[in-house]
Write a protein that holds these residues in place. Structure first.
Motif, PDB file in Angstrom:
ATOM      1  N   THR A  36       0.836  -1.199   0.000  1.00  0.00           N
ATOM      2  CA  THR A  36       0.000   0.000   0.000  1.00  0.00           C
ATOM      3  C   THR A  36       0.871   1.249   0.000  1.00  0.00           C
ATOM      4  OG1 THR A  36      -1.778  -1.192   1.120  1.00  0.00           O
ATOM      5  CG2 THR A  36      -1.849   1.215   1.220  1.00  0.00           C
ATOM      6  N   GLU A  61      -8.988  -0.681   2.970  1.00  0.00           N
ATOM      7  CA  GLU A  61      -9.047   0.433   3.904  1.00  0.00           C
ATOM      8  C   GLU A  61     -10.063   1.483   3.474  1.00  0.00           C
ATOM      9  OE1 GLU A  61      -4.629   1.398   5.163  1.00  0.00           O
ATOM     10  OE2 GLU A  61      -4.741   0.122   3.398  1.00  0.00           O
ATOM     11  N   ASP A 133      -6.259  -1.833  -4.693  1.00  0.00           N
ATOM     12  CA  ASP A 133      -5.715  -2.406  -3.453  1.00  0.00           C
ATOM     13  C   ASP A 133      -6.771  -3.195  -2.722  1.00  0.00           C
ATOM     14  OD1 ASP A 133      -4.381  -2.981  -1.140  1.00  0.00           O
ATOM     15  OD2 ASP A 133      -4.128  -0.920  -0.480  1.00  0.00           O
TER      16      ASP A 133
END
Ligand SMILES: Nc1ncnc2c1ncn2[C@@H]1O[C@H](COP(=O)(O)OP(=O)(O)O)[C@@H](O)[C@H]1O
Ligand SMILES: [Mg+2]
Length: 237
Positions: A36, A61, A133
């Motif tokens: 990340t 996230e 991601d």
């Protein structure tokens, strides 16, 4: 093959220039390997050095979590968003449905719906770079290997037409190559290996289509100002 510099100095040196413009490269590694952090560096340097807007698609996230953790590396994502250079695409369907942080991504996530959302975000800011991601989540949507492979191929094909240069993150250990690694234009791997009582970080270009990149595992570290890659020394075995 036309290349774009990632903007991360050590990395561009190992890459022999950069990554292929308009293609998807995989950035893989185990949890905590630095995927990340490096991918945010790719977006931020794109904005700062080349004035290329970027979108960050996040299955893991929330925006709040990401912006907060990346502040620790000196990346002010809020500022780039305000300037219209960055767009955060929240793909955590649990959160989108208001089910709280613990909800699993709902299998309602369909690829055409996903690619449509991505395209809208790209168009909204004229994005030239993209991070997903992690991409690994797509393999959870399908039951058998053939379907996974087919859908990754289809996904890469659609993304290719969007014209963005992408880093797609893959969550994995070292044991073998995953389907998305076979299909992507390139593979950058991050290592965080145990050596006795310590762990050592490393970075390797496993493949990069059409590029004569350096081979071997190079020292990689995560610092208060993002990732640092040492392109001139190969790590001792
Ligand atoms: N300020 C810092 N300095 C050095 N290392 C840090 C710092 N902040 C976080 N880290 C390291 O970075 C790791 C997180 O990297 P991250 O990019 O989230 O990994 P991944 O996405 O591969 O799981 C943490 O597990 C920690 O080891
Ligand atoms: Mg991560």
């Amino acid at each position: 093959m036309e290349l774009t510099r990632t903007g991360l100095p050590g990395l561009d040196k190992i890459l022999g220039g950069g990554i292929p413009i308009g293609w998807t490269s995989i950035l893989s590694g185990s949890p905590g390997a630095g995927k990340t952090c490096l991918s945010v560096g790719f977006i931020v340097e794109g904005i700062k050095q080349f004035d290329e807007p970027g979108i960050f698609c996040s299955f893991n996230e929330s925006k709040k979590e990401l912006y907060l953790t990346q502040k620790g590396f000196g990346y002010d994502l809020e500022k780039y968003e305000t300037e219209g250079k960055l767009k955060f695409l929240d793909l955590s369907y649990g959160r989108a449905l208001g089910q709280g942080e613990l909800a699993l991504p709902q299998i309602k996530l369909d690829l055409p719906g996903l690619t449509k959302k991505i395209k809208e975000s790209i168009d909204a800011i004229g994005a030239r770079r993209m991070v997903i991601d992690p991409l690994t989540i797509i393999s959870l949507l399908f039951d058998d290997v053939r379907e996974v492979r087919y859908n990754f191929l289809r996904f890469f094909d659609v993304i290719r037409r969007f014209g963005v240069t992408s880093l797609a993150l893959a969550e994995k250990g070292l044991e073998s190559f995953s389907v998305e690694e076979f299909l992507a234009a390139g593979i950058i791997r991050l290592y965080n290996e145990r050596l006795g009582a310590k762990r050592q970080r490393g970075i390797e270009i496993v493949k990069m289509r059409g590029i004569n990149h350096k081979r071997g595992i190079f020292p990689f570290s995560i610092t208060d100002s993002g990732v640092v890659i040492s392109p001139d020394v190969i790590m001792p075995s």
